[in-house]
Design an enzyme around this catalytic site. Sequence first.
Site, mmCIF file in Angstrom:
data_model
loop_
_atom_site.group_PDB
_atom_site.id
_atom_site.type_symbol
_atom_site.label_atom_id
_atom_site.label_comp_id
_atom_site.label_asym_id
_atom_site.label_seq_id
_atom_site.Cartn_x
_atom_site.Cartn_y
_atom_site.Cartn_z
ATOM 1 N N LYS A 1 -0.001 -3.440 3.280
ATOM 2 C CA LYS A 1 1.171 -2.629 3.617
ATOM 3 C C LYS A 1 1.281 -2.422 5.136
ATOM 4 O O LYS A 1 0.351 -1.944 5.776
ATOM 5 C CB LYS A 1 1.061 -1.287 2.887
ATOM 6 C CG LYS A 1 2.269 -0.411 3.050
ATOM 7 C CD LYS A 1 2.388 0.548 1.890
ATOM 8 C CE LYS A 1 3.423 1.613 2.163
ATOM 9 N NZ LYS A 1 3.706 2.430 1.003
ATOM 10 N N ARG B 1 -1.595 -7.395 -9.755
ATOM 11 C CA ARG B 1 -2.793 -7.677 -10.549
ATOM 12 C C ARG B 1 -3.457 -8.894 -9.934
ATOM 13 O O ARG B 1 -2.874 -9.967 -9.866
ATOM 14 C CB ARG B 1 -2.405 -7.964 -11.993
ATOM 15 C CG ARG B 1 -1.989 -6.738 -12.775
ATOM 16 C CD ARG B 1 -3.180 -6.134 -13.474
ATOM 17 N NE ARG B 1 -3.924 -7.160 -14.195
ATOM 18 C CZ ARG B 1 -3.871 -7.343 -15.510
ATOM 19 N NH1 ARG B 1 -3.121 -6.568 -16.250
ATOM 20 N NH2 ARG B 1 -4.577 -8.304 -16.082
ATOM 21 N N ARG C 1 5.342 8.317 0.019
ATOM 22 C CA ARG C 1 5.942 8.391 -1.311
ATOM 23 C C ARG C 1 4.943 8.991 -2.285
ATOM 24 O O ARG C 1 3.746 8.959 -2.064
ATOM 25 C CB ARG C 1 6.355 6.994 -1.793
ATOM 26 C CG ARG C 1 7.521 6.408 -1.023
ATOM 27 C CD ARG C 1 7.867 5.031 -1.544
ATOM 28 N NE ARG C 1 8.375 5.097 -2.897
ATOM 29 C CZ ARG C 1 7.891 4.403 -3.933
ATOM 30 N NH1 ARG C 1 6.871 3.587 -3.763
ATOM 31 N NH2 ARG C 1 8.414 4.525 -5.113
HETATM 32 C C1 BTN Z 1 5.520 5.377 1.841
HETATM 33 O O1 BTN Z 1 4.644 6.067 1.302
HETATM 34 O O2 BTN Z 1 5.555 4.151 1.682
HETATM 35 C C2 BTN Z 1 6.574 6.024 2.705
HETATM 36 C C3 BTN Z 1 6.090 6.331 4.080
HETATM 37 C C4 BTN Z 1 7.157 6.943 4.956
HETATM 38 C C5 BTN Z 1 6.613 7.416 6.274
HETATM 39 C C6 BTN Z 1 7.701 7.877 7.202
HETATM 40 S S1 BTN Z 1 7.119 8.160 8.839
HETATM 41 C C7 BTN Z 1 8.638 8.917 9.265
HETATM 42 C C8 BTN Z 1 9.071 9.745 8.077
HETATM 43 N N1 BTN Z 1 8.498 11.082 8.150
HETATM 44 C C9 BTN Z 1 7.609 11.301 7.188
HETATM 45 O O3 BTN Z 1 6.964 12.343 7.035
HETATM 46 N N2 BTN Z 1 7.521 10.216 6.397
HETATM 47 C C10 BTN Z 1 8.412 9.166 6.819
#
Ligand code: BTN
Length: 324
Positions: free
Chosen positions: A187, A321, A122
């Site tokens: 995460k 926080r 993201r």
């Molecule tokens: C995030 O940043 O939280 C989202 C991560 C999403 C990763 C997945 S892996 C499969 C799909 N292909 C990608 O390039 N990204 C998503």
Amino acid sequence: MDRRERLLRSLADGRFHSGQSLAATQGVSRTVIWKQIQQLAESDLDVYAVRGRGYRLAQPIELLDAGAIRAQLAPSTARRLTALELHFQIDSTNRRLLELAAVSAIAGHVCLAEFQSAGRGRRGRGWVSPPGSGIYLSLGWSFDAPPESLTGLSLAAGVAALRALRRLQIDAVGLKWPNDIVVGERKLGGILIEVRGETTGPCTVAAGVGVNVELPERAARRIDQPWIDLARAGYRPSRNLLAAALIDELVRVFSEYEERGFAACAEEWRRYDCVTGRMVRLMSGSYTLTGRMLGIDDSGALLLSVDGAVRRFTTGEISLRMDA
Ligand code: BTN
């Protein structure tokens, strides 16, 4: 089959294999094997080389198998699936689906990979995706609605991921708005929803899910936030079962969303939420502000109490926080 894929298949059991035996099974020289081992290591996999014993992976890997995944799908999912493609290496499964979407329908199309060389996260981040160490999965879908009706879809996808994990008795997981999959404050996985379509609809969606299964140390060093994987959280599920459960639950949740929108799973999202009541920092666009998380409304928007007023946000990212 890709040469590195063949090598990874030979090493997947986590045992030592001599350069000589690998060379013999692959019909290449020991120098070629050595070069391929270097390539695997460059893709961030931990491979040990011990003189006199050969090569082995830091841990055994259950490689993905399209047949095994299909065999585990619920009949209702199988009916809605139009394709299941499994790549050894790809830049990004989401990018692959969006590229396909430019020329054909991708509703019900699943794309999985053992390894992503340019996994997307993201907010323009990357997603660390070393071979055999996570689930990198994208599902294409089409909604007969304008893009603005999909604001809750990324939260709904989070609910699908939680259902899938819990089906495999992985219970210590929760959600952090909008859709981070977390264990405690670390995460475990994330969701990236990319939407294409006209403002009046319909629209096409590539829904990507990434789950850390067992990350090699060298790959994990590139992650710039607190992270965890299933192995370190004490879980060792079958990757094929996990992939099938994720596909099943995504298809189920997206079908529910078609009928009833986010309302269908808002209550369930609230049950999995592990941040409400905490002080958080919200980063959205160019600004950052601090407030107490009050929860979400029925569209999935974040409700924050900021200086005594309730404010609503549809995009952004929150961090906890620690001082409050
Ligand atoms: C995030 O940043 O939280 C989202 C991560 C999403 C990763 C997945 S892996 C499969 C799909 N292909 C990608 O390039 N990204 C998503």
